[in-house]
Design an enzyme around this catalytic site. Sequence first.
Site, short mmCIF file in Angstrom:
data_model
loop_
_atom_site.label_atom_id
_atom_site.label_comp_id
_atom_site.label_asym_id
_atom_site.label_seq_id
_atom_site.Cartn_x
_atom_site.Cartn_y
_atom_site.Cartn_z
N ALA A 49 0.79 -1.25 0.00
CA ALA A 49 0.00 0.00 0.00
C ALA A 49 0.82 1.28 0.00
CB ALA A 49 -0.92 0.00 1.24
N THR A 51 3.54 2.52 -2.16
CA THR A 51 4.09 3.22 -3.33
C THR A 51 3.29 2.82 -4.58
OG1 THR A 51 5.66 1.43 -3.81
CG2 THR A 51 6.49 3.22 -2.45
N GLY A 52 3.53 3.53 -5.67
CA GLY A 52 3.02 3.13 -6.98
C GLY A 52 1.53 2.90 -7.03
N LEU A 139 1.76 -6.23 -4.59
CA LEU A 139 3.12 -6.42 -4.06
C LEU A 139 4.14 -6.41 -5.19
CD1 LEU A 139 3.15 -9.22 -1.33
CD2 LEU A 139 3.08 -6.75 -1.04
N TYR A 235 9.42 -9.04 -21.22
CA TYR A 235 8.41 -8.99 -20.16
C TYR A 235 7.41 -10.13 -20.26
CZ TYR A 235 5.85 -6.91 -16.34
OH TYR A 235 5.28 -6.70 -15.12
N LYS A 244 3.31 -13.57 -14.25
CA LYS A 244 2.06 -12.86 -14.52
C LYS A 244 1.01 -13.82 -15.09
CE LYS A 244 3.51 -8.81 -13.18
NZ LYS A 244 2.95 -8.19 -11.97
N VAL A 275 6.23 5.02 -14.41
CA VAL A 275 7.50 5.02 -13.69
C VAL A 275 7.21 4.61 -12.25
CG1 VAL A 275 9.50 6.38 -13.00
CG2 VAL A 275 8.30 6.95 -15.10
N THR A 276 7.74 3.46 -11.85
CA THR A 276 7.68 3.06 -10.44
C THR A 276 9.06 2.52 -10.08
OG1 THR A 276 7.06 0.76 -10.91
CG2 THR A 276 5.24 2.34 -10.61
#
Length: 399
Positions: A49, A51-52, A139, A235, A244, A275-276
Amino acid sequence: MIIKPRVRGFICVTAHPAGCEANVKKQIDYVTAEGPIANGPKRVLVIGASTGYGLAARITAAFGCGADTLGVFFERPGEEGKPGTSGWYNSAAFHKFAEQKGLYAKSINGDAFSDEIKRLTIEAIKQDLGQVDQVIYSLASPRRTHPKTGEVFNSTLKPIGHEVKFRGLDTDKEVIKEAVLQPATQEEIDNTVAVMGGEDWQMWIDALLEAGVLAEGAQTTAFTYLGEKITHDIYWNGSIGAAKKDLDQKVLAIRDSLSAHGGGDARVSVLKAVVTQASSAIPMMPLYLSLLFKVMKEKGTHEGCIEQVYSLYKDSLCGSAPHMDQDGRLRADYKELDPEVQNQVQQLWDQVTNDNIYQLTDFTGYKTEFLNLFGFAIDGVDYEADVNPAVKIPNLIQG
């Protein structure tokens, strides 16, 4: 102390408390200006909870839906002479503004993969909220200690089946570089799935259901990224993509158990590239994002975490006509995947050189957004002022 950004590779090792607070306030102001979201959840657990996208979800739930929120994260507090992490300062700011609004906010600091943090979370829900009606799973971690076996898994960012040559942007030296990534071994793929796949999400939902702290009809979502063919080799078709895809598998069983629990639901939500701290570690992402920003800003469709998550809530999580693909995922990334946008990015991708980085890309915008993550380069913040790095989070349970 006076806190300045100290960047090492893809991480900034300092964070600014006043800057992080201003960044959180900006996101809250956006949600408030967009207006309340109808049919929103009222008691929300956000796992990841601070960031990002996880932080954006907590802000949207609280200030868009008027929800009480319980946040789980793993952050380091500041102390005299040493700043804490941005996620710590973000969470302190969130608590402050939620309290001013009369909203319940409690947080738990510790390893969300552990049984202990799940137990503390369940206790807090029982004691304060009774039940929750929404669980956000957001997460981002490079490693996981398995709660049952104690085995430590590390995630790897590699292609699968063949080596991949790709262009990247060295953000320190500000040069374009060609690089080669060797394929992941099967063990590396399995370990990445163990860290970033759906097992822990399922463990959380199973534990919450078993404890009786999920309201009937509760919904849960986990955030993911799909991207387009430029990023697919590294990715979606790589080791992270395998994790994923595991989310896409695990969600089916989670959906079944929630559906049987008063008609609840579980979905994977696909969000755009932003951007994270997590995305800046992916080799080709800084270049891709710098190009994407350039193209989407010119089209007027550029969005950050808060815009993405607000629209996900309004249109899909709480809306009557969710944006859903044929695999049952909720989609908020359609503006990024607009063929016109992707074609322009692809064309520019091949044209970028060291000499035209600043003309063809929005690397300036990328750098600013990267610094913003840590509370730097934010308008209206006095970075010459003396600030106290030791900021307390009220209502914090330390795991």
